[in-house]
Design a protein around this motif. Structure first.
Motif, mmCIF file in Angstrom:
data_model
loop_
_atom_site.group_PDB
_atom_site.id
_atom_site.type_symbol
_atom_site.label_atom_id
_atom_site.label_comp_id
_atom_site.label_asym_id
_atom_site.label_seq_id
_atom_site.Cartn_x
_atom_site.Cartn_y
_atom_site.Cartn_z
ATOM 1 N N GLY A 1 -4.172 9.665 -3.426
ATOM 2 C CA GLY A 1 -4.043 8.652 -2.590
ATOM 3 C C GLY A 1 -3.307 7.252 -3.632
ATOM 4 N N VAL A 2 -4.221 5.730 -3.553
ATOM 5 C CA VAL A 2 -3.657 4.972 -2.958
ATOM 6 C C VAL A 2 -3.557 4.418 -4.960
ATOM 7 N N ARG A 3 -3.134 4.359 -5.840
ATOM 8 C CA ARG A 3 -2.554 4.006 -7.056
ATOM 9 C C ARG A 3 -2.680 2.801 -7.551
ATOM 10 N N SER B 1 -6.273 -0.554 -4.146
ATOM 11 C CA SER B 1 -6.518 0.517 -3.526
ATOM 12 C C SER B 1 -7.758 -0.518 -2.734
ATOM 13 N N CYS C 1 2.264 2.315 -3.314
ATOM 14 C CA CYS C 1 1.031 2.839 -4.488
ATOM 15 C C CYS C 1 0.955 3.505 -3.733
ATOM 16 N N SER C 2 1.211 4.322 -2.695
ATOM 17 C CA SER C 2 0.734 6.160 -2.159
ATOM 18 C C SER C 2 1.249 6.714 -2.877
ATOM 19 N N LYS C 3 0.523 7.525 -3.594
ATOM 20 C CA LYS C 3 0.981 9.166 -3.708
ATOM 21 C C LYS C 3 -0.183 10.679 -3.022
ATOM 22 N N SER C 4 -0.126 11.610 -3.829
ATOM 23 C CA SER C 4 -0.513 12.365 -2.761
ATOM 24 C C SER C 4 -1.764 12.366 -2.932
ATOM 25 N N VAL D 1 0.809 -1.144 0.157
ATOM 26 C CA VAL D 1 0.316 0.378 0.020
ATOM 27 C C VAL D 1 1.080 1.038 -0.147
ATOM 28 N N THR D 2 1.890 1.595 0.809
ATOM 29 C CA THR D 2 2.747 2.368 0.721
ATOM 30 C C THR D 2 3.551 3.374 -0.244
ATOM 31 N N GLU E 1 -6.379 -1.148 0.755
ATOM 32 C CA GLU E 1 -5.522 0.035 1.542
ATOM 33 C C GLU E 1 -7.268 -0.017 2.635
ATOM 34 N N ARG E 2 -9.237 -0.450 1.764
ATOM 35 C CA ARG E 2 -9.907 0.505 2.335
ATOM 36 C C ARG E 2 -10.599 -0.978 3.449
#
Length: 277
Positions: free
Chosen positions: A59-61, A93, A54-57, A51-52, A96-97
């Motif tokens: 959200g998770v891509r 994503s 894939c995390s961008k400003s 998850v980390t 992550e949720r």
């Protein structure tokens, strides 16, 4: 050369964990925790790391589709539950949720002045430890092959999927080697599925990490797991070297008699695909 496709939201890759949950996974490791508990923790930490990455400003891509197949007794099933339980492979994503819960865990950290302090961290849990019954490895790898044939058909230009298979015992539902061979022949246009196997030990014996042949392995079971494993692609060889492993282009994606540190390394190395776009 294969294994060079860039990973993007329109061309993701897939990581499929296949986890032995048979009764012997209740055996204690040298840390005092069961093999099932440690594998679950290592897998959950790996999901946090994915998850980390894939995390961008914004959200998770969705660079990765991730799934877990658990097997024990006579059953093979989805290792995820709740909203993720409807299908095996889920976009990162969605993972992550949808943790099952978030626990408060204690962690010891360097205080920067030569001492150790204990802090509380949030630890998401997606995958629960389980240990009962037999070891239907053949059925589990067959299910993995079915999932990945469909995934590769839907993503023909993607970096190929990676299977990370964790086991501590011999198959109780037939010889898994032929189906593992089939699994390793499933492909995208960028290469064949990468099949990695790790044997989890409670013996404290010296691990065998990424051997180049089966000749030095202790028994027919270890030799079979080695034959069921892919050669490490070049970028995984490079990453394993960076972590201090003695590996070459002839190294198989296999660890035998692995203890806690090897399980963590195995998940970390196995989930390093090519560059994210």
């Amino acid at each position: 050369m294969s294994y060079q496709a860039q990973i993007s939201r329109t061309s993701p890759t897939a990581f499929l964990f296949v986890v032995d949950q048979s009764g012997s996974m209740a055996d204690k490791m040298s840390s005092g925790r069961s093999k099932a508990e440690f594998v679950a923790d290592a897998l959950n930490r790996t999901l946090v790391n994915l998850v980390t990455r894939c995390s961008k400003s914004e959200g998770v891509r969705d660079y990765f589709d991730v799934g877990v197949i658990g097997y024990s007794g006579t059953t093979v099933g989805n290792g995820f539950a709740g909203p993720l339980g409807g299908k095996i492979l889920n976009a990162i994503s969605e993972i992550e949720r949808n943790p099952l819960r978030v626990e408060d865990r204690k962690r010891k950290m360097d205080d920067g002045a030569g001492g150790i302090i204990e802090t509380c961290i949030k630890f998401p849990v997606w995958f629960e430890p389980r240990a009962d019954g037999g070891t239907p490895m053949h059925a589990a790898l067959t299910k993995a092959a079915e999932e990945l044939v469909a995934w590769c058909d839907a993503h023909p230009e993607s970096y190929p999927p990676t299977v990370l298979h964790v086991t501590d015992g011999e198959s109780t539902d037939g010889d898994p080697e032929a189906v593992a061979s089939h699994l390793g022949q499933i492909r995208t246009n960028d290469g064949e599925v990468v099949v990695l196997n790790i044997h989890v030990s409670a013996l404290g014996a010296e691990p065998i990490r990424f051997p180049t042949s089966e000749s030095g392995l202790p028994d027919s079971y270890a030799k079979m797991l080695f034959r069921m494993s892919s050669l490490l692609p070049k970028h995984l060889v490079d990453f394993a070297k960076d972590k201090g492993h003695a590996v070459t282009s002839e190294s198989g994606g296999f660890m035998f008699n692995a203890e806690a540190a090897e399980i963590v390394d195995f998940f970390d190395i196995g989930t390093r695909a090519s560059q994210l776009r």
